[in-house]
Design an enzyme around this catalytic site. Structure first.
Site, short mmCIF file in Angstrom:
data_model
loop_
_atom_site.label_atom_id
_atom_site.label_comp_id
_atom_site.label_asym_id
_atom_site.label_seq_id
_atom_site.Cartn_x
_atom_site.Cartn_y
_atom_site.Cartn_z
N PHE A 14 0.82 -1.22 0.00
CA PHE A 14 0.00 0.00 0.00
C PHE A 14 0.86 1.28 0.00
CE2 PHE A 14 -2.24 2.71 3.43
CZ PHE A 14 -2.84 3.55 2.50
N THR A 130 6.04 2.79 12.98
CA THR A 130 4.63 3.02 13.27
C THR A 130 4.44 3.61 14.67
OG1 THR A 130 2.56 1.84 13.73
CG2 THR A 130 4.55 0.56 13.95
N ASP A 131 3.34 4.34 14.84
CA ASP A 131 3.02 4.89 16.17
C ASP A 131 2.62 3.78 17.16
OD1 ASP A 131 0.51 4.22 15.13
OD2 ASP A 131 -0.42 6.16 15.51
N GLU A 132 2.35 2.57 16.64
CA GLU A 132 1.91 1.49 17.53
C GLU A 132 3.01 1.07 18.50
OE1 GLU A 132 -0.43 -1.66 15.97
OE2 GLU A 132 -1.50 -0.35 14.62
N TYR A 155 2.61 -7.68 16.25
CA TYR A 155 3.01 -6.77 15.17
C TYR A 155 3.80 -5.58 15.72
CZ TYR A 155 2.66 -2.73 12.09
OH TYR A 155 2.96 -1.60 11.37
N LYS A 159 7.80 -4.44 15.26
CA LYS A 159 8.21 -3.14 14.71
C LYS A 159 9.08 -2.37 15.72
CE LYS A 159 7.09 -1.36 11.32
NZ LYS A 159 7.75 -1.34 9.98
N ARG A 278 -10.93 -7.28 19.15
CA ARG A 278 -9.56 -7.76 18.89
C ARG A 278 -8.87 -7.97 20.24
NH1 ARG A 278 -5.97 -3.62 15.40
NH2 ARG A 278 -6.75 -4.79 13.62
P1 NAD Z 1 1.48 -3.68 3.24
O1 NAD Z 1 1.19 -4.90 4.04
O2 NAD Z 1 0.42 -3.11 2.36
O3 NAD Z 1 2.76 -3.94 2.32
C1 NAD Z 1 3.90 -4.63 2.79
C2 NAD Z 1 4.74 -5.00 1.56
O4 NAD Z 1 5.94 -5.64 2.03
C3 NAD Z 1 4.05 -5.99 0.61
O5 NAD Z 1 4.24 -5.59 -0.72
C4 NAD Z 1 4.77 -7.31 0.90
O6 NAD Z 1 4.81 -8.19 -0.24
C5 NAD Z 1 6.16 -6.81 1.26
N1 NAD Z 1 6.92 -7.77 2.08
C6 NAD Z 1 6.48 -8.43 3.17
N2 NAD Z 1 7.45 -9.24 3.65
C7 NAD Z 1 8.54 -9.04 2.86
C8 NAD Z 1 9.86 -9.57 2.86
N3 NAD Z 1 10.25 -10.47 3.78
N4 NAD Z 1 10.72 -9.15 1.92
C9 NAD Z 1 10.33 -8.24 0.96
N5 NAD Z 1 9.09 -7.73 0.90
C10 NAD Z 1 8.20 -8.12 1.85
O7 NAD Z 1 1.98 -2.61 4.30
P2 NAD Z 1 1.80 -1.02 4.31
O8 NAD Z 1 0.53 -0.69 4.97
O9 NAD Z 1 2.11 -0.48 2.97
O10 NAD Z 1 2.97 -0.62 5.33
C11 NAD Z 1 4.28 -0.35 4.86
C12 NAD Z 1 5.17 -0.02 6.04
O11 NAD Z 1 4.64 1.11 6.73
C13 NAD Z 1 5.25 -1.13 7.09
O12 NAD Z 1 6.58 -1.17 7.57
C14 NAD Z 1 4.29 -0.70 8.19
O13 NAD Z 1 4.70 -1.20 9.43
C15 NAD Z 1 4.45 0.81 8.12
N6 NAD Z 1 3.29 1.62 8.55
C16 NAD Z 1 2.04 1.38 8.03
C17 NAD Z 1 0.98 2.19 8.40
C18 NAD Z 1 -0.41 1.98 7.83
O14 NAD Z 1 -1.36 2.62 8.29
N7 NAD Z 1 -0.60 1.13 6.84
C19 NAD Z 1 1.18 3.25 9.30
C20 NAD Z 1 2.47 3.44 9.83
C21 NAD Z 1 3.52 2.63 9.43
O1 DAU Z 2 -1.16 3.07 13.58
C1 DAU Z 2 -0.45 2.61 12.49
C2 DAU Z 2 -0.87 1.19 12.16
O2 DAU Z 2 -2.17 1.28 11.59
C3 DAU Z 2 0.08 0.49 11.21
O3 DAU Z 2 1.33 0.34 11.83
C4 DAU Z 2 -0.48 -0.88 10.80
O4 DAU Z 2 0.37 -1.48 9.83
C5 DAU Z 2 -1.86 -0.69 10.21
O5 DAU Z 2 -2.42 -1.94 9.90
C6 DAU Z 2 -2.75 0.07 11.19
O6 DAU Z 2 -3.06 -0.75 12.35
P1 DAU Z 2 -4.52 -0.80 13.00
O7 DAU Z 2 -4.66 -2.04 13.75
O8 DAU Z 2 -4.84 0.47 13.68
O9 DAU Z 2 -5.38 -0.84 11.60
P2 DAU Z 2 -6.67 -1.68 11.17
O10 DAU Z 2 -7.12 -1.10 9.87
O11 DAU Z 2 -6.44 -3.13 11.24
O12 DAU Z 2 -7.73 -1.29 12.29
C7 DAU Z 2 -8.09 0.07 12.54
C8 DAU Z 2 -9.08 0.06 13.69
O13 DAU Z 2 -10.31 -0.53 13.24
C9 DAU Z 2 -8.65 -0.75 14.89
O14 DAU Z 2 -9.10 -0.11 16.07
C10 DAU Z 2 -9.37 -2.09 14.71
C11 DAU Z 2 -10.65 -1.68 14.03
N1 DAU Z 2 -11.22 -2.68 13.09
C12 DAU Z 2 -10.41 -3.20 12.12
C13 DAU Z 2 -10.89 -4.12 11.22
C14 DAU Z 2 -9.98 -4.73 10.16
C15 DAU Z 2 -12.57 -3.04 13.17
O15 DAU Z 2 -13.31 -2.54 14.04
N2 DAU Z 2 -13.04 -3.94 12.26
C16 DAU Z 2 -12.26 -4.53 11.30
O16 DAU Z 2 -12.77 -5.39 10.53
#
Ligand code: NAD
Ligand code: DAU
Length: 342
Positions: A14, A130-132, A155, A159, A278
């Site tokens: 993403f 991540t802020d988590e 997770y 991280k 969760r």
């Molecule tokens: P995502 O799950 O959409 O994408 C992860 C990508 O990494 C995928 O393309 C996957 O194929 C690849 N990947 C996984 N394991 C691998 C490996 N061993 N070697 C090479 N490639 C590999 O994740 P995202 O939401 O795009 O998040 C990207 C980064 O940002 C992550 O490090 C996540 O922790 C961080 N992040 C995400 C969010 C969020 O809200 N999505 C917020 C803060 C930080």
């Molecule tokens: O804060 C940054 C993080 O945000 C990233 O580091 C993670 O990679 C990313 O997945 C995200 O984590 P969350 O757990 O916050 O995201 P998620 O979309 O899974 O869930 C957001 C909120 O919604 C959380 O409180 C759980 C809730 N939820 C999620 C799903 C999938 C539901 O209530 N129903 C659902 O089906």
């Protein structure tokens, strides 16, 4: 102009795919190598047409950051100037079911990349965090870069371990590292297991919208393009060894987001289904992003009103993109576009 070779890991996911499009569009001094293992979350359709749009500036490599031999061979072949590590197992619910892949990719993979970066004298290494890592907040307060690290899920623990290995690389080896910690992202190309795309796609199909617990857990939402812009800002202007929080000052309870999505799609709230919570569900995240604003001059450009409307429009227009994910058809893209050419 000297061109820099930038290695982006996890660029088929993403945030990584949004980052690659945005960087090739806005920065002419970077050529990008996208290294991705193509797990279930990696989707090369996110980058479809990029080689044609930016000839010679984008290269895809299929591989695993946790495979040391492969990583060293790749670094011997390509002299990367800079690295951004997006690659991760990223979904909290999956980490609750099975933590091991999170440790292998997020912890071991990060260390293998750090070792290669040191051996091959890479000039910058940016870890996307991540802020988590800060754990959960009560009703008040914000995460600053000084907030103690108290991760609660497998997770976020993996991280946190990665962030600490990056910190150790700076303090022990003087490596040129940067760490960002962002809040929840939303926008195009997000895998429909995450809250916002799951709710949009289910609502479009008139399916139940599963809300965990009482729906009052709070997340701080930032548009993915603002996150990518912040990462570029840190890459270009950040100080080595520093951590930068990134967030949009935009807190929403999950149930309010879900109701907003239903309202914008003109769908009924009767689709909302409260389900079991969760385990260990963090109650509230909220980022204090004043350091990156003050020291590096970054500001988000999206309001949530514009961002969520654009995002909903994108998922409506790209119906086929998420339907191919839900059916599993997207997994054939690599075979059809790359293996056929070999
Ligand atoms: P995502 O799950 O959409 O994408 C992860 C990508 O990494 C995928 O393309 C996957 O194929 C690849 N990947 C996984 N394991 C691998 C490996 N061993 N070697 C090479 N490639 C590999 O994740 P995202 O939401 O795009 O998040 C990207 C980064 O940002 C992550 O490090 C996540 O922790 C961080 N992040 C995400 C969010 C969020 O809200 N999505 C917020 C803060 C930080
Ligand atoms: O804060 C940054 C993080 O945000 C990233 O580091 C993670 O990679 C990313 O997945 C995200 O984590 P969350 O757990 O916050 O995201 P998620 O979309 O899974 O869930 C957001 C909120 O919604 C959380 O409180 C759980 C809730 N939820 C999620 C799903 C999938 C539901 O209530 N129903 C659902 O089906």
């Amino acid at each position: 102009m000297t061109k820099k070779k930038l290695l982006v890991t996890g660029g088929a996911g993403f945030i990584g795919s949004n980052f690659i499009w945005q960087t090739l569009e806005t920065r002419s001094d970077y050529d990008i190598w996208n290294l991705d293992k193509l797990t279930y979350a990696g989707n090369l359709e996110n980058l479809s047409g990029i080689e044609e749009k930016y000839p010679g500036r984008y290269h895809f490599v299929k591989g695993d950051i946790a495979d040391e031999n492969f990583i060293h061979q790749l670094f011997e072949k390509e002299a990367f100037d800079e690295i951004i590590n997006f690659a991760a197992e990223s979904h909290v619910d999956r980490s609750i079911h099975s933590a091991t892949p999170f440790i292998i990719t997020n912890v071991l993979g990060t260390q293998i990349l750090l070792d290669a970066a040191r051996k091959f004298s890479v000039r910058k290494f940016l870890q996307v965090g991540t802020d988590e890592v800060y754990g959960s907040l009560g009703d008040t307060g914000y995460f600053t870069e000084e907030t103690p690290l108290q991760p609660n899920s497998p997770y976020s623990s993996s991280k946190t371990a990665a962030d600490l290995l990056v910190r150790a690389a700076f303090h022990t080896h003087g490596m040129p590292v940067l760490t960002t910690r962002c809040s929840n992202n939303y926008g195009p190309y997000q895998f429909p297991e995450k809250l916002i795309p799951l709710m949009i796609s289910n609502a479009l199909g008139d399916k139940a919208l599963p809300v965990y617990g009482d729906g009052m857990n709070i997340r701080d939402w930032l548009h993915v393009k603002d996150h990518c812009d912040a990462i570029l800002t840190v890459l270009e202007k950040g100080q080595f060894g520093e951590v930068y929080n990134i967030g949009g000052n935009n807190e929403w309870a999950n149930i309010h987001i879900v109701k907003k999505i239903l309202e914008l799609l003109g769908k009924s709230e009767s689709l909302i289904t409260y389900v079991k919570d969760r385990p260990g569900h963090d109650r509230r995240y909220a980022i204090d992003a004043s350091k990156i604003k003050r020291e590096l001059g970054w500001e988000p450009s999206y309001t949530f009103e514009t961002g969520i409307q654009e995002t909903i429009d994108w998922y409506v227009e790209h119906h086929d993109w998420w339907l191919r994910i839900k059916s599993g058809e997207y997994l054939n893209y690599y075979k059809q576009h790359y293996e056929m050419e070999l």
